[in-house]
Enzyme design. Structure first.
Site, PDB file in Angstrom:
ATOM      1  N   GLY A  11      65.555  53.752  30.533  1.00 41.32           N
ATOM      2  CA  GLY A  11      66.216  52.510  30.938  1.00 41.32           C
ATOM      3  C   GLY A  11      65.220  51.390  31.237  1.00 41.32           C
ATOM      4  N   ARG A  15      67.906  45.668  37.370  1.00 37.67           N
ATOM      5  CA  ARG A  15      67.981  45.144  38.743  1.00 37.67           C
ATOM      6  C   ARG A  15      66.609  44.884  39.371  1.00 37.67           C
ATOM      7  NH1 ARG A  15      72.189  49.470  40.981  1.00 37.67           N
ATOM      8  NH2 ARG A  15      71.498  50.517  39.090  1.00 37.67           N
ATOM      9  N   ASP A 102      63.391  57.467  38.096  1.00 40.50           N
ATOM     10  CA  ASP A 102      63.405  56.476  39.179  1.00 40.50           C
ATOM     11  C   ASP A 102      63.510  57.116  40.562  1.00 40.50           C
ATOM     12  OD1 ASP A 102      66.076  57.196  39.092  1.00 40.50           O
ATOM     13  OD2 ASP A 102      66.848  55.168  38.789  1.00 40.50           O
ATOM     14  N   LYS A 349      25.643  46.242  44.699  1.00 40.28           N
ATOM     15  CA  LYS A 349      26.225  46.695  43.427  1.00 40.28           C
ATOM     16  C   LYS A 349      25.172  47.511  42.713  1.00 40.28           C
ATOM     17  CE  LYS A 349      25.610  45.416  39.639  1.00 40.28           C
ATOM     18  NZ  LYS A 349      25.177  44.750  38.399  1.00 40.28           N
ATOM     19  N   ASN A 375      13.286  47.190  55.584  1.00 40.76           N
ATOM     20  CA  ASN A 375      14.047  46.143  56.257  1.00 40.76           C
ATOM     21  C   ASN A 375      14.208  44.971  55.297  1.00 40.76           C
ATOM     22  OD1 ASN A 375      15.001  44.062  57.921  1.00 40.76           O
ATOM     23  ND2 ASN A 375      14.120  45.083  59.715  1.00 40.76           N
ATOM     24  N   ARG A 438       5.811  30.509  48.479  1.00 43.74           N
ATOM     25  CA  ARG A 438       6.659  29.374  48.882  1.00 43.74           C
ATOM     26  C   ARG A 438       5.761  28.154  49.027  1.00 43.74           C
ATOM     27  NH1 ARG A 438       6.902  32.394  54.512  1.00 43.74           N
ATOM     28  NH2 ARG A 438       5.077  31.478  55.478  1.00 43.74           N
TER      29      ARG A 438
END
Ligand code: UD1
Ligand code: CA
Length: 455
Positions: A11, A15, A102, A349, A375, A438
């Site tokens: 089916g 509904r 169902d 990740k 660290n 830097r």
């Protein structure tokens, strides 16, 4: 006697008002049809048959891992018609278990009991009694309380509508009985369909014993016709699972505010605070503590680890006594050794973090292997992606990475090395050395601040 099951799933389920056929909507993270079909796995079935129609390919795919045979029903002419299509493919000597896709929560032990009892040439049915039986087929009994028929809501008389006992749509019977009875069905009913439920009257006429079985909880036998019923069944099932967790020694802060959409395996004395969602396969060791609003998917968490509020974890292996969050994000391929720490706004990740190593604040570690006792300072970023390819970063044992450093992969920071704060590291750093990369600070004495121009 061998046992075969037939599940109707042809089916559309209008509904639901959905593009997706009803049986592919999920309960606790799994499509309805898949959940029901998987439950049959413990029955030692000779055959699992699924009748498909709407979105037949998608529905077939949702049960293919179970070795189901799918049979196509082009037009939905009723449950009797649908079982008829599958019954051509079952062994005459089999006991059949008939179900509707169902109704996703039929317990395996109920299925087994029904099948066992049907061996004595019986028609076994699963019923429940509802306060509001609207829409269901009613179980009509005689004065001796013997089942006489199932009458669909749309065909029922006012007295029959007052009956609270309803047909759940689960039946067990010998295949040869079903094959005798299906050709006798007709469409003389309000919906002009072939109702499988009419076999109950044939059993009475033919003197076949009818046995009624009931589940422990009504909800286990309920079907889903619309999104409201789906949400209600979901809530019931979630609370049922939460109760099971508590029975097994897990402290759930609020059993109405936990969702398990998969399999959650738990040790003892685990605490789970409110609004946590578990998906896929998750295992939690003894004494794990999970703060509020965490999402954990396909992960294992070692004993004694603490996961603080609002952490999102997927595809991670986490050791013992780790400290994670709040607001941590562990993505697939993250592995934390024992006593590692991943703090707020840290994303990992495909990264291994060695024993006792810490990345406590505002950091991205991707495609990285971090040794022990390292660290990683606040704001450290591994630059693992050049826009096309991904590259590896190695941070060896005992390294100290100063805050706000960018480590441009591929790069290795040798053991015991230090990276000065604010460095952009593009070359390997030898062991035990200091890398500073830097702009040099200059101080201008007696600096005159800019002032507003006169208008
Ligand atoms: C059916 C029962 C009713 C019972 C209720 C329980 C019949 C006639 N009625 O009614 O007694 O109380 O379930 O939930 O059986 N299907 C097909 N092909 C078809 C018709 C249906 O595959 O031709 C499938 C549907 O996709 C659905 C299941 O069979 O998964 C049940 O059909 P549905 O129309 O929902 O039956 P109900 O009216 O709920
Ligand atoms: Ca239904």
């Amino acid at each position: 006697m061998s046992v075969e099951a037939i599940i109707l799933a042809a089916g559309q389920g209008t509904r639901m008002r959905s593009k997706l056929p009803k049986v592919l909507h999920t309960l606790a993270g799994k499509p309805l049809v898949t959940r029901l079909a998987e439950t049959t796995a413990s029955l030692d079935l000779k055959g699992l048959h699924v009748v498909v129609g709407h979105a037949a390919d998608q529905v077939s795919a949702a049960v293919s891992h179970l070795g189901a045979q799918c049979h196509f029903q082009a037009d939905q002419k009723g449950t009797g018609h649908a079982f008829g299509i599958a019954s051509e493919h079952v062994d005459n000597d089999s006991i059949l278990l008939l179900m509707y896709a169902d109704s996703p929560l039929i317990p395996a032990d109920v299925m087994q009991q029904m099948v066992d009892h049907a061996q004595q040439d019986k028609l076994v049915m699963l019923t429940v009694t509802l306060d509001d039986p609207t829409g269901f087929g009613r179980i009509v009994r005689n004065d001796n309380h013997q089942v006489q028929a199932i009458v669909e809501h749309k065909d029922a008389s006012p007295e029959q509508l007052a009956i609270g006992e309803i047909n759940t749509g689960v039946y067990a019977l010998p295949a040869k009985r079903l094959k005798e009875w299906l050709p006798r069905l007709d469409t003389n009913n309000a919906q002009g369909e072939l109702y499988v439920t009419d076999i109950v009257e044939f059993a009475v006429t033919d003197g076949v014993d009818i046995e009624v079985v009931q589940p422990q909880y009504v909800e286990q036998a309920l079907g889903v016709n619309d999104r409201i019923q789906l949400a209600e069944l979901e809530r019931w099932y979630q609370q049922f699972q939460a109760t099971e967790l508590m029975r097994n020694g897990v402290q759930v802060a609020d059993p109405t505010r936990i969702d398990v959409r998969g399999e959650l395996t738990c040790g003892q004395d685990i605490t789970i605070d409110i609004n946590c969602v578990f998906e896929g396969q998750v295992s939690l060791g003894d004494d794990v503590f999970i703060g509020p609003n965490c999402t954990i998917k396909d992960a294992s968490v070692g004993a004694g680890t603490v996961i603080k509020a609002n952490s999102v974890i997927e595809g991670a292996v986490i050791g013992e006594q780790c400290d994670i969050g709040p607001f941590a994000r562990l993505r697939p391929g993250s592995e934390l050794a024992n006593k590692a720490k991943v703090g707020n706004f840290v994303e990992t990740k495909k990264t291994y973090l060695g024993e006792g190593s810490k990345a406590n604040h505002f950091t991205y570690l991707g495609d990285t292997v971090v040794g022990q006792g390292v660290n990683i300072g606040a704001g450290t970023i591994t630059c693992n992606y050049d826009g096309v390819n991904k590259f590896q970063t190695n941070i060896e044992d005992g390294v100290f990475v100063g805050s706000n450093s960018s480590l441009v992969a591929p790069v290795t920071i040798g053991s015991g090395a230090t990276v000065g704060a604010g460095s952009t590291v593009t070359k390997d750093v030898p062991a035990d050395s200091l890398a500073v990369a830097r702009g040099k600070q200059r101080n201008m004495a007696a600096w005159t601040k800019p002032s507003k121009l006169a208008k």
